[in-house]
Design a protein around this motif. Sequence first.
Motif, PDB file in Angstrom:
ATOM      1  N   ILE A 290      53.264  23.152 -16.901  1.00  0.00           N
ATOM      2  CA  ILE A 290      54.294  24.220 -16.763  1.00  0.00           C
ATOM      3  C   ILE A 290      54.771  24.599 -17.808  1.00  0.00           C
ATOM      4  N   GLU A 291      54.970  25.902 -18.393  1.00  0.00           N
ATOM      5  CA  GLU A 291      55.793  26.331 -19.464  1.00  0.00           C
ATOM      6  C   GLU A 291      57.335  26.067 -19.160  1.00  0.00           C
ATOM      7  N   TYR A 292      57.921  25.746 -20.140  1.00  0.00           N
ATOM      8  CA  TYR A 292      59.305  25.459 -19.919  1.00  0.00           C
ATOM      9  C   TYR A 292      60.005  26.844 -20.250  1.00  0.00           C
ATOM     10  N   ASN A 293      61.030  26.933 -19.321  1.00  0.00           N
ATOM     11  CA  ASN A 293      61.450  28.388 -19.479  1.00  0.00           C
ATOM     12  C   ASN A 293      63.223  28.027 -19.987  1.00  0.00           C
ATOM     13  N   PRO A 294      63.721  28.628 -21.010  1.00  0.00           N
ATOM     14  CA  PRO A 294      64.828  28.507 -21.421  1.00  0.00           C
ATOM     15  C   PRO A 294      66.030  28.399 -20.445  1.00  0.00           C
ATOM     16  N   VAL A 295      66.993  27.625 -20.418  1.00  0.00           N
ATOM     17  CA  VAL A 295      68.425  27.759 -19.498  1.00  0.00           C
ATOM     18  C   VAL A 295      69.385  27.686 -20.567  1.00  0.00           C
ATOM     19  N   GLU A 296      70.416  28.646 -20.212  1.00  0.00           N
ATOM     20  CA  GLU A 296      71.700  28.596 -21.296  1.00  0.00           C
ATOM     21  C   GLU A 296      72.308  27.103 -21.145  1.00  0.00           C
ATOM     22  N   GLY A 297      72.616  26.559 -22.360  1.00  0.00           N
ATOM     23  CA  GLY A 297      73.334  25.259 -22.310  1.00  0.00           C
ATOM     24  C   GLY A 297      72.531  24.153 -21.989  1.00  0.00           C
ATOM     25  N   ILE A 298      71.189  24.256 -22.220  1.00  0.00           N
ATOM     26  CA  ILE A 298      70.250  23.149 -21.990  1.00  0.00           C
ATOM     27  C   ILE A 298      69.559  23.027 -23.154  1.00  0.00           C
ATOM     28  N   ARG A 299      69.340  21.771 -23.669  1.00  0.00           N
ATOM     29  CA  ARG A 299      68.930  21.588 -25.048  1.00  0.00           C
ATOM     30  C   ARG A 299      67.345  21.613 -25.239  1.00  0.00           C
ATOM     31  N   PHE A 300      66.700  21.819 -24.186  1.00  0.00           N
ATOM     32  CA  PHE A 300      65.046  21.690 -24.450  1.00  0.00           C
ATOM     33  C   PHE A 300      64.385  22.891 -24.788  1.00  0.00           C
ATOM     34  N   GLU A 301      63.528  22.825 -25.440  1.00  0.00           N
ATOM     35  CA  GLU A 301      62.618  23.978 -25.802  1.00  0.00           C
ATOM     36  C   GLU A 301      61.244  24.040 -25.340  1.00  0.00           C
ATOM     37  N   LYS A 302      60.396  24.978 -25.497  1.00  0.00           N
ATOM     38  CA  LYS A 302      59.205  25.244 -25.235  1.00  0.00           C
ATOM     39  C   LYS A 302      58.196  24.772 -26.666  1.00  0.00           C
ATOM     40  N   PRO A 303      57.389  24.139 -26.499  1.00  0.00           N
ATOM     41  CA  PRO A 303      56.361  23.582 -27.560  1.00  0.00           C
ATOM     42  C   PRO A 303      55.443  25.248 -27.922  1.00  0.00           C
ATOM     43  N   ASP A 304      54.972  25.219 -29.131  1.00  0.00           N
ATOM     44  CA  ASP A 304      54.238  26.232 -29.463  1.00  0.00           C
ATOM     45  C   ASP A 304      52.757  26.116 -28.634  1.00  0.00           C
ATOM     46  N   GLU A 305      52.200  27.140 -28.828  1.00  0.00           N
ATOM     47  CA  GLU A 305      51.045  27.228 -28.127  1.00  0.00           C
ATOM     48  C   GLU A 305      49.836  26.411 -28.793  1.00  0.00           C
ATOM     49  N   GLU A 306      49.711  26.110 -29.990  1.00  0.00           N
ATOM     50  CA  GLU A 306      48.789  25.057 -30.468  1.00  0.00           C
ATOM     51  C   GLU A 306      49.151  24.049 -29.828  1.00  0.00           C
ATOM     52  N   ARG A 307      50.344  23.347 -29.846  1.00  0.00           N
ATOM     53  CA  ARG A 307      50.389  22.247 -29.414  1.00  0.00           C
ATOM     54  C   ARG A 307      50.417  22.136 -27.889  1.00  0.00           C
ATOM     55  N   THR A 308      50.668  22.856 -26.981  1.00  0.00           N
ATOM     56  CA  THR A 308      50.465  22.919 -25.396  1.00  0.00           C
ATOM     57  C   THR A 308      48.750  23.001 -25.451  1.00  0.00           C
ATOM     58  N   GLU A 309      47.955  23.667 -26.202  1.00  0.00           N
ATOM     59  CA  GLU A 309      46.591  23.660 -26.108  1.00  0.00           C
ATOM     60  C   GLU A 309      45.770  22.298 -26.331  1.00  0.00           C
ATOM     61  N   ALA A 310      46.532  21.670 -27.365  1.00  0.00           N
ATOM     62  CA  ALA A 310      46.051  20.438 -27.823  1.00  0.00           C
ATOM     63  C   ALA A 310      46.226  19.435 -26.812  1.00  0.00           C
ATOM     64  N   PHE A 311      47.549  19.488 -26.181  1.00  0.00           N
ATOM     65  CA  PHE A 311      47.617  18.569 -24.820  1.00  0.00           C
ATOM     66  C   PHE A 311      46.672  18.870 -23.734  1.00  0.00           C
ATOM     67  N   LEU A 312      46.666  19.966 -23.340  1.00  0.00           N
ATOM     68  CA  LEU A 312      45.608  20.469 -22.327  1.00  0.00           C
ATOM     69  C   LEU A 312      44.098  19.835 -22.790  1.00  0.00           C
ATOM     70  N   LYS A 313      43.818  20.413 -23.809  1.00  0.00           N
ATOM     71  CA  LYS A 313      42.343  19.786 -24.471  1.00  0.00           C
ATOM     72  C   LYS A 313      42.264  18.171 -24.288  1.00  0.00           C
ATOM     73  N   TYR A 314      43.138  17.373 -24.693  1.00  0.00           N
ATOM     74  CA  TYR A 314      43.123  16.149 -24.567  1.00  0.00           C
ATOM     75  C   TYR A 314      42.961  15.867 -22.993  1.00  0.00           C
ATOM     76  N   LEU A 315      43.657  16.167 -22.185  1.00  0.00           N
ATOM     77  CA  LEU A 315      43.751  16.063 -20.773  1.00  0.00           C
ATOM     78  C   LEU A 315      42.158  16.309 -20.045  1.00  0.00           C
TER      79      LEU A 315
END
Length: 353
Positions: A290-315
């Motif tokens: 799942i893509e991370y969706n930004p929420v005000e006041g919460i520190r997390f960020e969404k990884p870039d597409e390249e990182r996401t694709e690498a993660f998915l391809k590995y799985l």
Amino acid sequence: MKNLRDSSLAELEEMMAKLGEPKYRAKQVYEWIWQKSSGDINDMSNLPKALREKLSAEFTIPKVRNNHSQYSSDGTIKNRLQLHDDYFVESVLIPGDKRLTACVSSQVGCSLACKFCATGTMDRKRNLDFDEIVDEVTLLNDIAIKHHGKPLSNIVFMGMGEPLLNYSNVLKAIDKITSPDGLGMSPRRITVSTAGVAKMIRKLGDDKVRFKLALSLHACNDKKRNEIMAINETNNLKTLVEALNYFYQQTGNKITFEYILFKDFNDSIKDADELIKIYRQVPADLVNIIEYNPVEGIRFEKPDEERTEAFLKYLSAHKVNAHVRRSRGKDIDAACGQLANIDLTSVPVAQNV
């Protein structure tokens, strides 16, 4: 005042007998409160006035109202629903290529305080009653028909709250939704998502439920999961794996894992290896990345597409059935993790439905 919709048809028949009314009155009341109800017993025009007055003296029908709707550029519709005691919950209608999915809430707020979720920043005020959940789904079904010309195809309990901490109301609502006098929807088109309440996952197995189960996983070692999901401190991964396997043994229903990718937290190849290990311990049929969706006041960020694709391809290379679930409704804060009952009255793109 008692809620009239808590009464089964058999209970209504018994009630009518005590009131000296013919048995068929029970069916008239039952059909009215579920199919035609405005929430006002005095509107039951098919009942004698004297009977309406008797019922009004003891019962109420607390209906859910659509307070406000917002429309996303991608077709998603978010609804702010008002309950009888003036609490609010949010629900979302999500259109897809072949599906119309209702994302529904089960609690006002949430007690789990997951670190990445907007609802987790709220206090839990109360559980939704079963008939409120049914109203929520019915309202979304009406909106689906109005805007798309067809009814809902799927329901996911992925809105506000933890469904398994409102166990009896959620199951009773699903029973009604899947019944012939409800929406008649197949249980296989309903998914209940949990942050991981092991005891109640086992109870789902004991109750031989027919709907689908999803686990919000998001981290695959206890240290990381404890950091973002406090529930893991009392429901650790070993306990959850055991509970999920018990659920499968009792129901034959495979499990879906939900996994939000957070930049530099759970998106490395090492994290993917840990996810593969969990996946192989459980009869899972799918991992939704799942893509991370930004929420005000919460520190997390969404990884870039390249990182996401690498993660998915590995799985995929390790034979994990995984795909990226693209978020819908981000422009109106309707995407995964963004429901928080914000004040919509000043949002210019919002419209009433």
